[in-house]
Design an enzyme around this catalytic site. Structure first.
Site, PDB file in Angstrom:
ATOM      1  N   HIS A 253      -5.473   8.847  18.670  1.00  0.00           N
ATOM      2  CA  HIS A 253      -5.067   9.299  17.328  1.00  0.00           C
ATOM      3  C   HIS A 253      -6.306   9.554  16.461  1.00  0.00           C
ATOM      4  O   HIS A 253      -6.624   8.771  15.565  1.00  0.00           O
ATOM      5  CB  HIS A 253      -4.133   8.274  16.660  1.00  0.00           C
ATOM      6  CG  HIS A 253      -3.778   8.683  15.251  1.00  0.00           C
ATOM      7  ND1 HIS A 253      -2.941   9.747  14.970  1.00  0.00           N
ATOM      8  CD2 HIS A 253      -4.192   8.209  14.046  1.00  0.00           C
ATOM      9  CE1 HIS A 253      -2.838   9.897  13.663  1.00  0.00           C
ATOM     10  NE2 HIS A 253      -3.599   8.977  13.069  1.00  0.00           N
TER      11      HIS A 253
ATOM     12  N   ARG B 266      -8.702   7.262   4.390  1.00  0.00           N
ATOM     13  CA  ARG B 266      -9.825   8.202   4.280  1.00  0.00           C
ATOM     14  C   ARG B 266      -9.884   8.892   2.924  1.00  0.00           C
ATOM     15  O   ARG B 266      -8.866   9.054   2.260  1.00  0.00           O
ATOM     16  CB  ARG B 266      -9.653   9.327   5.306  1.00  0.00           C
ATOM     17  CG  ARG B 266     -10.063   8.974   6.674  1.00  0.00           C
ATOM     18  CD  ARG B 266     -10.335  10.229   7.492  1.00  0.00           C
ATOM     19  NE  ARG B 266      -9.149  10.892   7.977  1.00  0.00           N
ATOM     20  CZ  ARG B 266      -9.161  12.122   8.503  1.00  0.00           C
ATOM     21  NH1 ARG B 266     -10.297  12.807   8.563  1.00  0.00           N
ATOM     22  NH2 ARG B 266      -8.051  12.676   8.958  1.00  0.00           N
TER      23      ARG B 266
ATOM     24  N   GLY C 134       0.791  -1.223   0.000  1.00  0.00           N
ATOM     25  CA  GLY C 134       0.000   0.000   0.000  1.00  0.00           C
ATOM     26  C   GLY C 134       0.825   1.275   0.000  1.00  0.00           C
ATOM     27  O   GLY C 134       2.064   1.248  -0.047  1.00  0.00           O
TER      28      GLY C 134
ATOM     29  N   ASN D 259     -12.216  -1.465   8.113  1.00  0.00           N
ATOM     30  CA  ASN D 259     -10.889  -1.855   8.611  1.00  0.00           C
ATOM     31  C   ASN D 259     -10.892  -2.751   9.845  1.00  0.00           C
ATOM     32  O   ASN D 259      -9.924  -3.495  10.075  1.00  0.00           O
ATOM     33  CB  ASN D 259     -10.060  -0.595   8.901  1.00  0.00           C
ATOM     34  CG  ASN D 259      -9.659   0.110   7.619  1.00  0.00           C
ATOM     35  OD1 ASN D 259      -9.818  -0.432   6.525  1.00  0.00           O
ATOM     36  ND2 ASN D 259      -9.140   1.329   7.727  1.00  0.00           N
TER      37      ASN D 259
ATOM     38  N   ASP E 260       1.809  11.956  14.872  1.00  0.00           N
ATOM     39  CA  ASP E 260       1.429  13.159  15.630  1.00  0.00           C
ATOM     40  C   ASP E 260       2.663  13.802  16.267  1.00  0.00           C
ATOM     41  O   ASP E 260       2.743  15.021  16.383  1.00  0.00           O
ATOM     42  CB  ASP E 260       0.408  12.789  16.722  1.00  0.00           C
ATOM     43  CG  ASP E 260      -0.834  12.154  16.131  1.00  0.00           C
ATOM     44  OD1 ASP E 260      -1.297  12.634  15.077  1.00  0.00           O
ATOM     45  OD2 ASP E 260      -1.336  11.161  16.697  1.00  0.00           O
TER      46      ASP E 260
HETATM   47  P1  NAD Z   1      -3.586   1.946   0.842  1.00  0.00           P
HETATM   48  O1  NAD Z   1      -4.956   1.691   0.335  1.00  0.00           O
HETATM   49  O2  NAD Z   1      -2.632   2.674  -0.028  1.00  0.00           O
HETATM   50  O3  NAD Z   1      -2.895   0.574   1.249  1.00  0.00           O
HETATM   51  C1  NAD Z   1      -3.542  -0.383   2.031  1.00  0.00           C
HETATM   52  C2  NAD Z   1      -3.006  -1.738   1.680  1.00  0.00           C
HETATM   53  O4  NAD Z   1      -3.648  -2.689   2.524  1.00  0.00           O
HETATM   54  C3  NAD Z   1      -3.257  -2.163   0.223  1.00  0.00           C
HETATM   55  O5  NAD Z   1      -2.066  -2.581  -0.384  1.00  0.00           O
HETATM   56  C4  NAD Z   1      -4.257  -3.306   0.359  1.00  0.00           C
HETATM   57  O6  NAD Z   1      -4.105  -4.294  -0.648  1.00  0.00           O
HETATM   58  C5  NAD Z   1      -3.871  -3.839   1.734  1.00  0.00           C
HETATM   59  N1  NAD Z   1      -4.900  -4.677   2.331  1.00  0.00           N
HETATM   60  C6  NAD Z   1      -6.242  -4.503   2.347  1.00  0.00           C
HETATM   61  N2  NAD Z   1      -6.823  -5.520   2.986  1.00  0.00           N
HETATM   62  C7  NAD Z   1      -5.831  -6.353   3.387  1.00  0.00           C
HETATM   63  C8  NAD Z   1      -5.807  -7.583   4.087  1.00  0.00           C
HETATM   64  N3  NAD Z   1      -6.924  -8.184   4.512  1.00  0.00           N
HETATM   65  N4  NAD Z   1      -4.606  -8.156   4.325  1.00  0.00           N
HETATM   66  C9  NAD Z   1      -3.461  -7.559   3.900  1.00  0.00           C
HETATM   67  N5  NAD Z   1      -3.432  -6.403   3.226  1.00  0.00           N
HETATM   68  C10 NAD Z   1      -4.612  -5.811   2.977  1.00  0.00           C
HETATM   69  O7  NAD Z   1      -3.748   2.711   2.254  1.00  0.00           O
HETATM   70  P2  NAD Z   1      -2.616   3.475   3.085  1.00  0.00           P
HETATM   71  O8  NAD Z   1      -2.556   4.891   2.666  1.00  0.00           O
HETATM   72  O9  NAD Z   1      -1.373   2.659   3.071  1.00  0.00           O
HETATM   73  O10 NAD Z   1      -3.278   3.465   4.567  1.00  0.00           O
HETATM   74  C11 NAD Z   1      -3.413   2.263   5.270  1.00  0.00           C
HETATM   75  C12 NAD Z   1      -4.091   2.508   6.616  1.00  0.00           C
HETATM   76  O11 NAD Z   1      -3.234   3.296   7.466  1.00  0.00           O
HETATM   77  C13 NAD Z   1      -5.408   3.289   6.525  1.00  0.00           C
HETATM   78  O12 NAD Z   1      -6.339   2.707   7.408  1.00  0.00           O
HETATM   79  C14 NAD Z   1      -5.037   4.675   7.010  1.00  0.00           C
HETATM   80  O13 NAD Z   1      -6.130   5.378   7.556  1.00  0.00           O
HETATM   81  C15 NAD Z   1      -4.013   4.332   8.064  1.00  0.00           C
HETATM   82  N6  NAD Z   1      -3.117   5.434   8.466  1.00  0.00           N
HETATM   83  C16 NAD Z   1      -2.757   5.518   9.773  1.00  0.00           C
HETATM   84  C17 NAD Z   1      -1.926   6.501  10.205  1.00  0.00           C
HETATM   85  C18 NAD Z   1      -1.503   6.586  11.646  1.00  0.00           C
HETATM   86  O14 NAD Z   1      -0.985   7.633  12.046  1.00  0.00           O
HETATM   87  N7  NAD Z   1      -1.668   5.564  12.444  1.00  0.00           N
HETATM   88  C19 NAD Z   1      -1.405   7.441   9.284  1.00  0.00           C
HETATM   89  C20 NAD Z   1      -1.779   7.324   7.949  1.00  0.00           C
HETATM   90  C21 NAD Z   1      -2.652   6.318   7.543  1.00  0.00           C
HETATM   91  C1  LMR Z   2      -3.101  10.868   9.699  1.00  0.00           C
HETATM   92  O1  LMR Z   2      -3.098  11.370  10.830  1.00  0.00           O
HETATM   93  O2  LMR Z   2      -2.586  11.428   8.711  1.00  0.00           O
HETATM   94  C2  LMR Z   2      -3.716   9.513   9.518  1.00  0.00           C
HETATM   95  O3  LMR Z   2      -4.406   9.114  10.651  1.00  0.00           O
HETATM   96  C3  LMR Z   2      -4.509   9.379   8.268  1.00  0.00           C
HETATM   97  C4  LMR Z   2      -5.788  10.157   8.288  1.00  0.00           C
HETATM   98  O4  LMR Z   2      -6.825   9.602   7.897  1.00  0.00           O
HETATM   99  O5  LMR Z   2      -5.773  11.327   8.655  1.00  0.00           O
END
Ligand code: NAD
Ligand code: LMR
Length: 327
Positions: free
Chosen positions: A191, A95, A25, A108, A164
């Site tokens: 978060h 998002r 991803g 999720n 953060d």
């Molecule tokens: P993305 O869509 O680019 O990538 C997600 C990946 O997960 C894809 O490659 C998809 O194939 C894979 N996936 C989906 N279902 C799966 C499963 N069952 N098993 C294995 N892989 C699976 O999304 P992204 O931009 O990489 O974001 C991923 C997550 O991280 C989102 O939920 C986003 O909100 C979260 N996020 C969290 C933070 C944080 O601060 N904690 C920051 C940014 C994003």
């Molecule tokens: C962030 O803080 O950037 C992540 O949690 C992704 C989001 O949905 O804002």
């Protein structure tokens, strides 16, 4: 299951085996690259439902002394996870403009539930670090799944909130013309939106900030994810800064595993504060994950007010995650 090995004359030191679930991803790919570059990683296991063979082949050409292996689809989860010591989970939907992190729960929570169940089955002693949103609910989902399997160890489950922290350092640095790498601001609670509580009063080094600067910085940190989501205009949320933040947290976890002293990061873990069962606080990391929860830093009146707003929201998020597994 594909594996790429480099054979070097130097013997491989006993270092850390790390799996990334969701490795193809927007976060997974740059995070995997940063982990490939980390000399503490001896084996990098890339798992996703799509594209992992190509991603792993690509990364395996980087001249670092570590294995890179790939697994694709649930049938290969056993191969992806067996023997892993740290499992990072950025799998899941990001998002789009107009959505809250909580809106991601319906997509999720089940992804996290199933992946953590597999971790509990195939590498029950691994430290788990969850990136997937909503973190405030996904960590309780993971805890309840591990409890179901009888393998829950609260010292080994982390929700990654490091983004953060790097944002807080960056925004304070920009405002005051200071190198952000020299600035540390604890960010506690959760978060998402108002549950993100920067503790500006404990900024190190001590920096003079007016009340209005503190309010503006707090709002900016709380809304920074949404700012990125809006500007990406439908193409997802923060990926690059998140990959950097995730790599910093995993590096800290690995340094803890290796017995380095005084490794401290804020993270969302089991910790009872005002009846919220999970809470982000500064954590001292050690060989088994949490060595010691350092608890809440000293708070100003404004920060206590921010927590009053945050706690009911956080408690609701936590209950949603727990109920998802329990009912
Ligand atoms: P993305 O869509 O680019 O990538 C997600 C990946 O997960 C894809 O490659 C998809 O194939 C894979 N996936 C989906 N279902 C799966 C499963 N069952 N098993 C294995 N892989 C699976 O999304 P992204 O931009 O990489 O974001 C991923 C997550 O991280 C989102 O939920 C986003 O909100 C979260 N996020 C969290 C933070 C944080 O601060 N904690 C920051 C940014 C994003
Ligand atoms: C962030 O803080 O950037 C992540 O949690 C992704 C989001 O949905 O804002």
């Amino acid at each position: 299951m594909l594996s790429f090995t480099r054979s070097f004359s130097t013997s491989r030191r006993a270092l850390v085996k790390v799996a990334v679930l969701g490795a193809s991803g927007g976060i997974g790919q740059p995070l995997s690259m940063l982990l490939k570059l980390n000399p503490l990683v001896t084996e990098l296991s890339l798992y996703d439902i799509n594209h992992t063979p190509g991603v792993a082949a690509d990364l395996s050409h980087i001249d670092r002394n570590s294995f890179t292996k790939s697994a694709k689809g649930p049938d290969q989860l056993k191969a992806a996870l067996t023997g892993m010591e740290v499992v990072v989970i950025p799998a899941g939907v990001p998002r789009k403009p107009g959505m809250t992190r909580d809106d991601l729960f319906s997509s999720n929570a089940s992804i996290v539930r199933d992946l953590v169940d597999a971790v509990g089955n195939y590498c029950p002693k691994a430290i788990i670090a969850i990136v997937t949103n909503p973190v405030n609910s996904c960590v309780p989902v993971a805890a309840e799944m591990l409890k179901k399997r009888g393998v829950y160890d609260p010292k080994k489950l982390f929700g990654i909130t490091t983004l953060d922290l790097i944002r807080a350092s960056t925004f304070v640095g920009e405002l005051k013309g200071i190198d952000p790498m020299l600035i540390q601001v604890p960010v506690i609670c959760g978060h998402s939106g108002e549950t993100i509580v920067p503790v500006m009063s404990q900024c190190k080094p001590k920096i003079k900030l007016t009340d209005s600067e503190i309010c503006d910085l707090t709002k900016r940190i709380q809304n920074a994810g949404t700012e990125v989501v809006k500007l990406k205009a439908g193409a997802g949320s923060a990926t690059l800064a998140m990959a950097f933040a995730g790599s910093r947290m995993v590096d800290a976890i690995m340094r803890g595993i290796k017995g380095q002293s005084n490794v401290i990061e804020c993270s969302f873990v089991e910790y009872n504060y005002e009846e919220a069962q999970y809470f982000s606080t500064p954590i001292l990391l050690g060989p088994n994950g949490i060595e010691k929860n350092l608890g809440l830093p000293k708070l100003s009146k404004l920060e206590r007010e921010l927590l009053k707003i945050a706690i009911p929201i956080l408690k609701k998020n936590i209950k949603k995650g727990e109920d998802f597994v329990l009912t």
